[in-house]
Design an enzyme around this catalytic site. Structure first.
Site, PDB file in Angstrom:
ATOM      1  N   SER A  81      39.025  29.968  45.702  1.00 15.25           N
ATOM      2  CA  SER A  81      38.375  29.510  44.481  1.00 15.25           C
ATOM      3  C   SER A  81      39.176  29.991  43.283  1.00 15.25           C
ATOM      4  CB  SER A  81      36.951  30.075  44.379  1.00 15.25           C
ATOM      5  OG  SER A  81      36.387  29.844  43.093  1.00 15.25           O
ATOM      6  N   TYR A  96      31.088  37.202  45.238  1.00 13.54           N
ATOM      7  CA  TYR A  96      31.787  35.947  45.561  1.00 13.54           C
ATOM      8  C   TYR A  96      33.250  36.006  45.125  1.00 13.54           C
ATOM      9  CZ  TYR A  96      32.961  30.958  45.434  1.00 13.54           C
ATOM     10  OH  TYR A  96      33.567  29.743  45.615  1.00 13.54           O
TER      11      TYR A  96
END
Length: 255
Positions: A146, A159
């Site tokens: 990401s 995350y």
């Protein structure tokens, strides 16, 4: 000739969103067999995974839906073995499965931290290790990371940390598995559109589109095309690389 002619692929978390796009694009690009992973038969995405498998077969490829809790190391190894036995080998693994809860770092419990890290990172480690045991030279592993690996957002400490670790895992794995002819890379998506996103987070969507040089959100197909490239002969000398797919947002100055 299609780019992935004859390949046998496993896409984890392929029941929806990005994973669905990757699995379908692999079949469209000539993969002979695509294994579609979901967590359990009772999970929210299990029905969607079966629908994805049906669509894969429409492209003329073989498809199977397999279950595994990727937080369990033994389950990861079992999943990969089942794919290799079913497909007669394994040439491409896309570690896509992941979770993205929002929780402020102050007050976050160890259990909440582990729930994200064990899925997003430990599952990638175990699946990659298992895949390398059954892949021959020419095998390719791609992790879905990401842009938050380098640009964290509030409430996403667990995350962002897991995705940053995935990028470094891929570089380390590229170093150690390269002598065996196995390539390992990451794809780092930006904000990818999904049903209801604009309604649920209108200010975020508007902000992203305004900041993106290409002026739009990403689509699952954008990430899928990056994965196809990395798994194809066109990327035969690409390993240890993080391919950012974000419409140019990360090129925008932060000051």
């Amino acid at each position: 000739m299609r780019l992935l002619e004859g390949q046998v692929a496993l896409v984890t978390g392929a029941g929806g969103g990005i994973g669905r796009g990757i699995a379908l694009r692999f079949a469209e690009q000539g993969a002979a067999a695509v294994a579609v992973h979901c967590r359990t038969a009772a999970s929210a995405t299990a029905g969607a995974a079966r629908e994805v498998a049906s669509r894969i077969e429409d492209f003329g490829a073989r498809a199977v839906v397999l279950e595994a809790d990727l937080r369990d190391e033994d389950a990861c190894h079992r999943l990969v073995r089942e794919v290799a036995e079913w497909g007669g080998g394994l040439t491409a693994l896309v570690n896509n499965a992941g979770v993205q809860p929002t929780r402020p770092l102050p007050g976050m419990t160890t259990a909440q931290w582990r729930a994200v890290v064990d899925t997003n990172l430990t599952g990638v480690f175990a699946c990659t290790q298992a895949a390398a045991e059954v892949m021959g030279p020419g095998g390719c592993v791609t992790h879905i990371a990401s842009v938050e690996a380098s640009h964290p957002a509030p409430g996403h400490a667990h995350y962002s940390a897991s995705k940053a670790a995935i990028v470094m895992h891929a570089r380390s794995a590229a170093l150690e598995y390269g002598p065996h002819g196995i390539r390992v890379n990451t794809v780092s998506p930006g904000l990818i559109d999904r049903d209801g996103l604009a309604e649920a987070w209108p200010e975020g969507v508007e902000r992203w589109v305004r900041k993106a040089p290409l002026g739009r959100l990403g689509r699952p197909e954008d990430v899928a095309d990056a994965c196809v490239f990395l798994a194809s002969p066109l990327a035969s000398w690409v390993t240890g690389h993080d391919l950012v797919v974000d419409g140019g947002v990360s090129a925008r100055p932060t000051w």
